[in-house]
Design a protein around this motif. Sequence first.
Motif, short mmCIF file in Angstrom:
data_model
loop_
_atom_site.label_atom_id
_atom_site.label_comp_id
_atom_site.label_asym_id
_atom_site.label_seq_id
_atom_site.Cartn_x
_atom_site.Cartn_y
_atom_site.Cartn_z
N ASP A 119 8.85 12.18 15.18
CA ASP A 119 8.16 11.01 14.64
C ASP A 119 8.56 10.81 13.18
O ASP A 119 8.84 11.78 12.46
N GLY A 120 8.57 9.57 12.75
CA GLY A 120 8.72 9.27 11.33
C GLY A 120 7.39 8.79 10.80
O GLY A 120 6.67 8.06 11.48
N ILE A 121 7.02 9.21 9.58
CA ILE A 121 5.80 8.72 8.95
C ILE A 121 6.16 7.51 8.10
O ILE A 121 6.97 7.62 7.17
N ALA A 122 5.59 6.38 8.43
CA ALA A 122 5.86 5.16 7.68
C ALA A 122 4.77 4.94 6.64
O ALA A 122 3.58 5.00 6.96
N VAL A 123 5.19 4.73 5.38
CA VAL A 123 4.24 4.31 4.34
C VAL A 123 4.18 2.79 4.40
O VAL A 123 5.22 2.12 4.35
N VAL A 124 2.97 2.25 4.53
CA VAL A 124 2.82 0.81 4.80
C VAL A 124 1.93 0.13 3.77
O VAL A 124 1.00 0.73 3.23
N VAL A 125 2.26 -1.14 3.51
CA VAL A 125 1.44 -1.99 2.65
C VAL A 125 1.23 -3.31 3.37
O VAL A 125 1.83 -3.58 4.42
N ASN A 126 0.38 -4.14 2.78
CA ASN A 126 0.14 -5.47 3.33
C ASN A 126 1.40 -6.33 3.19
O ASN A 126 2.10 -6.22 2.18
N PRO A 127 1.70 -7.19 4.14
CA PRO A 127 2.90 -8.04 4.05
C PRO A 127 2.93 -8.91 2.81
O PRO A 127 4.01 -9.35 2.37
N GLU A 128 1.77 -9.20 2.20
CA GLU A 128 1.73 -10.01 0.99
C GLU A 128 2.12 -9.22 -0.25
O GLU A 128 2.37 -9.80 -1.32
N ASN A 129 2.17 -7.91 -0.15
CA ASN A 129 2.52 -7.06 -1.29
C ASN A 129 4.03 -7.19 -1.57
O ASN A 129 4.85 -7.14 -0.65
N THR A 130 4.41 -7.35 -2.84
CA THR A 130 5.82 -7.53 -3.19
C THR A 130 6.60 -6.22 -3.24
O THR A 130 7.83 -6.24 -3.33
N ILE A 131 5.89 -5.10 -3.19
CA ILE A 131 6.56 -3.79 -3.23
C ILE A 131 7.41 -3.60 -1.97
O ILE A 131 6.94 -3.82 -0.85
N GLU A 132 8.67 -3.18 -2.16
CA GLU A 132 9.56 -2.94 -1.02
C GLU A 132 9.90 -1.46 -0.86
O GLU A 132 10.41 -1.04 0.19
N GLY A 133 9.68 -0.65 -1.92
CA GLY A 133 10.01 0.76 -1.83
C GLY A 133 9.34 1.54 -2.95
O GLY A 133 8.98 0.99 -3.99
N LEU A 134 9.13 2.85 -2.70
CA LEU A 134 8.52 3.74 -3.70
C LEU A 134 9.25 5.07 -3.70
O LEU A 134 9.74 5.53 -2.66
N THR A 135 9.32 5.70 -4.88
CA THR A 135 9.84 7.06 -4.95
C THR A 135 8.74 8.04 -4.55
O THR A 135 7.55 7.71 -4.56
N TYR A 136 9.14 9.26 -4.25
CA TYR A 136 8.13 10.29 -3.94
C TYR A 136 7.19 10.49 -5.12
O TYR A 136 5.99 10.72 -4.95
N GLU A 137 7.75 10.43 -6.36
CA GLU A 137 6.91 10.62 -7.55
C GLU A 137 5.85 9.52 -7.63
O GLU A 137 4.69 9.79 -7.97
N GLN A 138 6.25 8.26 -7.31
CA GLN A 138 5.28 7.16 -7.34
C GLN A 138 4.22 7.32 -6.26
O GLN A 138 3.04 7.06 -6.48
N ILE A 139 4.65 7.75 -5.08
CA ILE A 139 3.68 7.95 -3.99
C ILE A 139 2.69 9.06 -4.37
O ILE A 139 1.47 8.93 -4.17
N ARG A 140 3.24 10.15 -4.92
CA ARG A 140 2.36 11.25 -5.33
C ARG A 140 1.35 10.76 -6.38
O ARG A 140 0.17 11.10 -6.34
N GLY A 141 1.84 9.92 -7.33
CA GLY A 141 0.96 9.40 -8.37
C GLY A 141 -0.12 8.48 -7.82
O GLY A 141 -1.27 8.50 -8.28
N ILE A 142 0.24 7.68 -6.82
CA ILE A 142 -0.76 6.79 -6.19
C ILE A 142 -1.82 7.61 -5.47
O ILE A 142 -3.02 7.36 -5.57
N TYR A 143 -1.38 8.62 -4.75
CA TYR A 143 -2.33 9.38 -3.91
C TYR A 143 -3.10 10.46 -4.67
O TYR A 143 -4.14 10.91 -4.22
N ASN A 144 -2.58 10.90 -5.84
CA ASN A 144 -3.38 11.89 -6.60
C ASN A 144 -4.21 11.23 -7.70
O ASN A 144 -4.97 11.92 -8.39
N GLY A 145 -4.08 9.90 -7.87
CA GLY A 145 -4.93 9.18 -8.81
C GLY A 145 -4.27 8.88 -10.14
O GLY A 145 -4.89 8.25 -11.01
N THR A 146 -3.03 9.30 -10.35
CA THR A 146 -2.33 8.99 -11.60
C THR A 146 -2.16 7.49 -11.76
O THR A 146 -2.32 6.95 -12.87
N TYR A 147 -1.80 6.80 -10.68
CA TYR A 147 -1.61 5.35 -10.71
C TYR A 147 -2.73 4.66 -9.93
O TYR A 147 -3.03 5.06 -8.79
#
Length: 287
Positions: A119-147
Amino acid sequence: MINRAKLWTITLVLIMVVALFGAGCTGNENGEDEVEMESIIVKGSDTVLPLSQAEAEIYMENNPETSITVIGGGSGVGIAALIDGEIEIAMASRSIKESERETAETNGINPMEHVVAWDGIAVVVNPENTIEGLTYEQIRGIYNGTYSNWADVGGNDMEIVVTSRDSSSGTYEYFKEEAMSEDEYRADKLTQPSNGAIVQTVSQNEYAIGYIGFAYLDDSIKPISLDAGEGMIEATEANILGGEYPLARPLYLYTNGEPEGLAADFINFIQSDEGKAIVTDVGYFPA
């Protein structure tokens, strides 16, 4: 004339013959023999759930004398049920933990691992979101509360709504280990009980982000590319099978020792050509 001792002997023999004859079948109201149903319970990972359900449906069509009950609840729930001897097969989207294996051995259970798909784990956002990609560092920051704002990672100025699976989920454990480098999840995340619940939340909230099994992707959400240090990689079947997409993992079934009877036949079916075709239809990849 038959004496009393001979009469009792003949009666006893007749009773034994009837008992032996009736041991393998039962009769219905029409007097026809009925084959005894064989049944098992399969429980655990919500990621593996749609695969096991689809496989069980076809297997039971091919073998109408069998009954396979498939129940979700999360990898931890399924493994705990196997350890407690409540089920024949546990579904898991992560490997069994050492602590779980130790508990199993204490209970006289010998968990045996069977890889049935990838299986692949897909990171998903709403289709209206302009973000097309994230680095692991950005994902970690989003999920640990940095961002906390999409502008912090190149998006529009709007608050990030973080959704996550609950802690009993194997996907929760895998994501924490692989994408967050074992950081703790932020306290204000929205915990969801299933992949489907994350899809629903992200599809209805233009600020939300989540992660789901590849099989749950649909047009209501948008998978984004990931950069684990080697450039942005799209979440596509080709990239997952080619080993390029960073969040890919095996999916497991666990049994108590070498499976027997219906449990063994069911696992063999999943690993057959017919079973592998169902793996592909569901949206995962044959092991």
